[in-house]
Design an enzyme around this catalytic site. Structure first.
Site, mmCIF file in Angstrom:
data_model
loop_
_atom_site.group_PDB
_atom_site.id
_atom_site.type_symbol
_atom_site.label_atom_id
_atom_site.label_comp_id
_atom_site.label_asym_id
_atom_site.label_seq_id
_atom_site.Cartn_x
_atom_site.Cartn_y
_atom_site.Cartn_z
ATOM 1 N N LYS A 259 -2.385 -8.932 -7.170
ATOM 2 C CA LYS A 259 -3.284 -8.516 -5.665
ATOM 3 C C LYS A 259 -2.593 -7.457 -5.155
ATOM 4 O O LYS A 259 -1.114 -7.410 -4.220
ATOM 5 C CB LYS A 259 -3.487 -9.302 -4.718
ATOM 6 C CG LYS A 259 -3.676 -9.860 -3.643
ATOM 7 C CD LYS A 259 -2.797 -9.968 -2.587
ATOM 8 C CE LYS A 259 -3.517 -10.189 -0.699
ATOM 9 N NZ LYS A 259 -4.274 -8.637 -0.940
ATOM 10 N N TRP B 228 0.925 -1.362 0.031
ATOM 11 C CA TRP B 228 -0.175 -0.061 -0.216
ATOM 12 C C TRP B 228 0.410 0.659 -0.129
ATOM 13 O O TRP B 228 0.361 2.211 -0.155
ATOM 14 C CB TRP B 228 -1.128 -0.157 1.063
ATOM 15 C CG TRP B 228 -0.501 -0.089 2.381
ATOM 16 C CD1 TRP B 228 -0.054 -1.679 3.397
ATOM 17 C CD2 TRP B 228 0.349 0.735 3.417
ATOM 18 N NE1 TRP B 228 0.293 -1.523 4.322
ATOM 19 C CE2 TRP B 228 1.172 0.566 4.649
ATOM 20 C CE3 TRP B 228 1.100 2.203 2.866
ATOM 21 C CZ2 TRP B 228 2.590 0.588 5.361
ATOM 22 C CZ3 TRP B 228 1.949 2.749 4.138
ATOM 23 C CH2 TRP B 228 2.543 2.134 5.533
ATOM 24 N N ASN B 229 2.014 1.311 0.426
ATOM 25 C CA ASN B 229 3.172 2.161 0.673
ATOM 26 C C ASN B 229 3.269 2.989 -0.488
ATOM 27 O O ASN B 229 2.878 4.346 -0.567
ATOM 28 C CB ASN B 229 4.038 2.532 1.395
ATOM 29 C CG ASN B 229 5.279 1.766 1.077
ATOM 30 O OD1 ASN B 229 4.579 0.352 -0.043
ATOM 31 N ND2 ASN B 229 6.033 1.197 1.344
ATOM 32 N N GLU C 136 12.648 -3.129 12.589
ATOM 33 C CA GLU C 136 11.887 -1.456 11.420
ATOM 34 C C GLU C 136 10.736 -0.227 11.855
ATOM 35 O O GLU C 136 9.934 -1.418 12.169
ATOM 36 C CB GLU C 136 11.923 -2.618 9.824
ATOM 37 C CG GLU C 136 11.535 -1.744 8.941
ATOM 38 C CD GLU C 136 10.693 -2.498 7.610
ATOM 39 O OE1 GLU C 136 10.010 -3.519 7.782
ATOM 40 O OE2 GLU C 136 11.012 -1.559 6.425
ATOM 41 N N GLU D 200 10.795 -8.535 -2.133
ATOM 42 C CA GLU D 200 11.530 -7.028 -1.593
ATOM 43 C C GLU D 200 10.413 -6.589 -0.340
ATOM 44 O O GLU D 200 9.517 -6.590 -0.498
ATOM 45 C CB GLU D 200 11.226 -5.784 -2.845
ATOM 46 C CG GLU D 200 12.051 -4.974 -3.448
ATOM 47 C CD GLU D 200 11.406 -3.645 -2.574
ATOM 48 O OE1 GLU D 200 11.857 -3.671 -0.927
ATOM 49 O OE2 GLU D 200 11.170 -2.814 -3.234
ATOM 50 N N LEU D 201 11.269 -6.648 0.279
ATOM 51 C CA LEU D 201 10.855 -6.888 1.892
ATOM 52 C C LEU D 201 11.691 -6.237 2.513
ATOM 53 O O LEU D 201 11.802 -4.601 2.281
ATOM 54 C CB LEU D 201 11.169 -8.703 2.128
ATOM 55 C CG LEU D 201 10.931 -9.506 1.458
ATOM 56 C CD1 LEU D 201 11.884 -11.095 2.226
ATOM 57 C CD2 LEU D 201 9.129 -9.746 1.748
ATOM 58 N N CYS E 118 10.122 1.272 2.396
ATOM 59 C CA CYS E 118 10.953 0.312 2.524
ATOM 60 C C CYS E 118 12.015 0.341 2.972
ATOM 61 O O CYS E 118 13.525 0.093 3.512
ATOM 62 C CB CYS E 118 11.063 -0.943 1.419
ATOM 63 S SG CYS E 118 10.977 -0.574 -0.157
ATOM 64 N N GLY F 153 6.597 -6.492 0.146
ATOM 65 C CA GLY F 153 5.452 -6.830 1.460
ATOM 66 C C GLY F 153 7.048 -7.125 3.188
ATOM 67 O O GLY F 153 7.926 -7.350 2.785
ATOM 68 N N SER F 154 5.779 -7.698 3.793
ATOM 69 C CA SER F 154 6.817 -8.233 5.355
ATOM 70 C C SER F 154 7.709 -9.318 4.816
ATOM 71 O O SER F 154 7.076 -10.058 3.605
ATOM 72 C CB SER F 154 5.670 -8.213 6.115
ATOM 73 O OG SER F 154 4.530 -8.919 5.636
HETATM 74 O O1 LIG Z 1 8.755 0.491 0.097
HETATM 75 C C1 LIG Z 1 9.477 0.109 -1.191
HETATM 76 C C2 LIG Z 1 9.160 1.271 -2.132
HETATM 77 C C3 LIG Z 1 10.359 1.635 -3.100
HETATM 78 C C4 LIG Z 1 10.603 3.107 -2.800
HETATM 79 C C5 LIG Z 1 11.193 3.613 -3.940
HETATM 80 O O2 LIG Z 1 10.752 3.316 -5.319
HETATM 81 O O3 LIG Z 1 11.390 4.806 -4.341
#
Ligand SMILES: O=CCCCC(=O)O
Length: 457
Positions: free
Chosen positions: A156, A132-133, A361, A230-231, A264, A208-209
């Site tokens: 998803k 979601w971020n 984290e 990619e965690l 992340c 994700g996590s």
């Molecule tokens: O949460 C990781 C996303 C990476 C952020 C980016 O693309 O700089």
């Protein structure tokens, strides 16, 4: 019963929309559609794939205001950051549309046995599990390369950004993309396992996590399917005495406080040499104390809410538990008394192993700072984490920075700039931050059959 797939505006705490999860019959049908389309899409020319993806990128730009508003409503980042994310997502898609053919060109091999070359072929329907971020750019870096390579994808998204997931699919519909090339799946987290195990899914990429990654990768492995993970990360930011303080401040603001610290690659551990420490602490404290935190739709807002009540509670627990064990709050540390999920931007120092601020984290706007004697001590702390995503080093001695970069256990090191991403640069980590790469040429090579053709002499 309330649906777990819903838009709950983190700036107001109000549920704005709820969605029914797809049934397993619907999910299977969509995967079948993707599989059927793959039979022709895999042989489609690069020119035709490129035309579709260029239209997708153009649609995104055309609808930027609507899409950015959806991001802000669903996960709370300031609107101006959401607009940048939409532009960036369109750029990623363009990048692969423009370069895929070159990246995937046949490679001739040197052999005395005859004529040999390697052909890069797609492998089928891929599942993306995206967070979601960064609701749009994370999908773009999955869908962009792999669709251009001739794979088809189902996606998803996290359950708190359903409208972003739907809107991403709408870009493909508006672009006239063939049915099955891209499908958003409205499913709850618990349904992910059966999708990974569906025989027509041939690979999975997850951001994700650690827990989610371990589960999905173990299922993929059990079913002999490749995965990219990619965690999390706990990126160190090393600041040496001779650093340019302006670059350090920019790096902290963009690398730790952007997106309310929910990235992340956010600089989660800022390790500062003693000669520049006092000046840095003074400047970052002044900045944090003057930040405008509030309504993310307002142009002058620096920081919005964190994503959810539970995220806020977890951050408060990490701060409070660390303080109980001796960490010092220089600024912030409390929930802001208003609707929604707002945390005061926080500065923590005196952090030691055994505290949550050291061991975990911290996924939010908490600037955690260490004071060290020299670069050796900084490196020791930098590498003392199970994660290994990114790292940044600030010094005017660029030659020395490059030597240090080789001693940091991470997938990426940025010098005099916060860790970020760009279509042409590889992105990914090592250790518990995952494996595989996104973006750049490396990103498109993850889900391919590198087929050898050998014509004997
Ligand atoms: O949460 C990781 C996303 C990476 C952020 C980016 O693309 O700089």
């Amino acid at each position: 019963m309330a649906s777990s797939i819903r838009t709950l505006n983190p700036a107001t705490g109000k549920i704005e929309k709820e969605f029914q999860a797809y049934t397993s019959e619907e999910i299977n049908q969509y995967i079948d559609d993707a599989h059927n389309l793959y039979q022709s899409w895999r042989f489609e020319s690069f020119e035709n794939r490129k035309a579709v993806m260029k239209r997708v990128a153009n649609e995104m730009r055309k609808q930027k205001a609507r899409l950015a508003a959806l991001i802000t409503t669903e996960m709370g980042k300031p609107l101006h950051e959401s607009e940048i994310e939409i532009e960036y997502s369109a750029n990623i898609i363009d990048y692969y549309a423009d370069n895929a053919e070159e990246f995937l060109a046949d490679v001739t091999l040197d052999t005395e046995k005859g004529t040999a070359y390697v052909v890069s072929e797609p492998i089928g329907v891929l599942l993306g599990v995206m967070p979601w971020n960064f609701p749009f750019s994370q999908i773009a870096r999955f869908a962009g390369p792999h669709i251009m390579a001739g794979n088809t994808v189902v996606l998803k998204t996290a359950s708190n950004i359903p409208q972003c997931g739907i809107a991403f699919e709408e870009m493909f519909i508006a672009a006239g993309a063939p049915k099955g090339v891209y499908k958003n799946l409205l499913v709850a987290g618990k349904d992910t396992d059966s999708i990974v195990e569906n025989p027509k899914i041939v690979g999975v990429s997850l951001t994700g996590s650690e827990a989610a990654g371990a589960l999905v990768a173990s299922l993929a492995g059990k079913n002999i399917k490749p995965s990219v993970l990619e965690l999390g990360g706990s990126d160190p930011m090393i600041v040496l005495d001779d650093a340019d303080i302006e670059k350090v401040m920019n790096g902290t603001i963009n690398g730790r406080l952007r997106n309310a610290g929910q990235a992340c690659t956010s600089s989660k551990r800022i390790i500062v040499q003693e000669g520049i420490y006092d000046e840095y602490l003074k400047q970052i404290t002044a900045y944090v104390n003057n930040m405008k935190v509030g309504d993310p739709t307002q142009a002058d807002t620096n920081m919005g809410p964190v994503s959810s009540e539970s995220a806020l509670e977890k951050l408060l627990d990490q701060i409070n538990q660390s303080v109980e064990k001796g960490a010092e709050i220089i600024s912030g540390g409390k929930r802001i008394d208003r609707d929604g999920f707002f945390l005061e931007p926080t500065i923590l120092t005196e952090i030691e192993p055994g505290m949550k601020a050291y061991d975990e984290e911290i996924f939010g706007p908490v600037v955690c700072i260490w004071k060290v004697k020299d670069a050796e001590e900084a490196l020791k702390i930098a590498n003392d984490t199970p994660f290994g995503l990114g790292a940044s080093i600030y010094t005017e001695n660029v030659e020395y920075a490059q030597k240090l970069a080789r001693r940091v256990d991470s997938g990426m090191v940025y010098v005099n700039k916060q860790v970020s991403s760009s279509p042409e640069l590889p992105f990914g980590g090592t250790k518990h931050s995952g494996y595989g790469r996104e973006l750049s040429k490396a990103g498109i090579l993850e889900f391919l059959n590198k087929k050898l053709v050998m014509i004997a002499k």
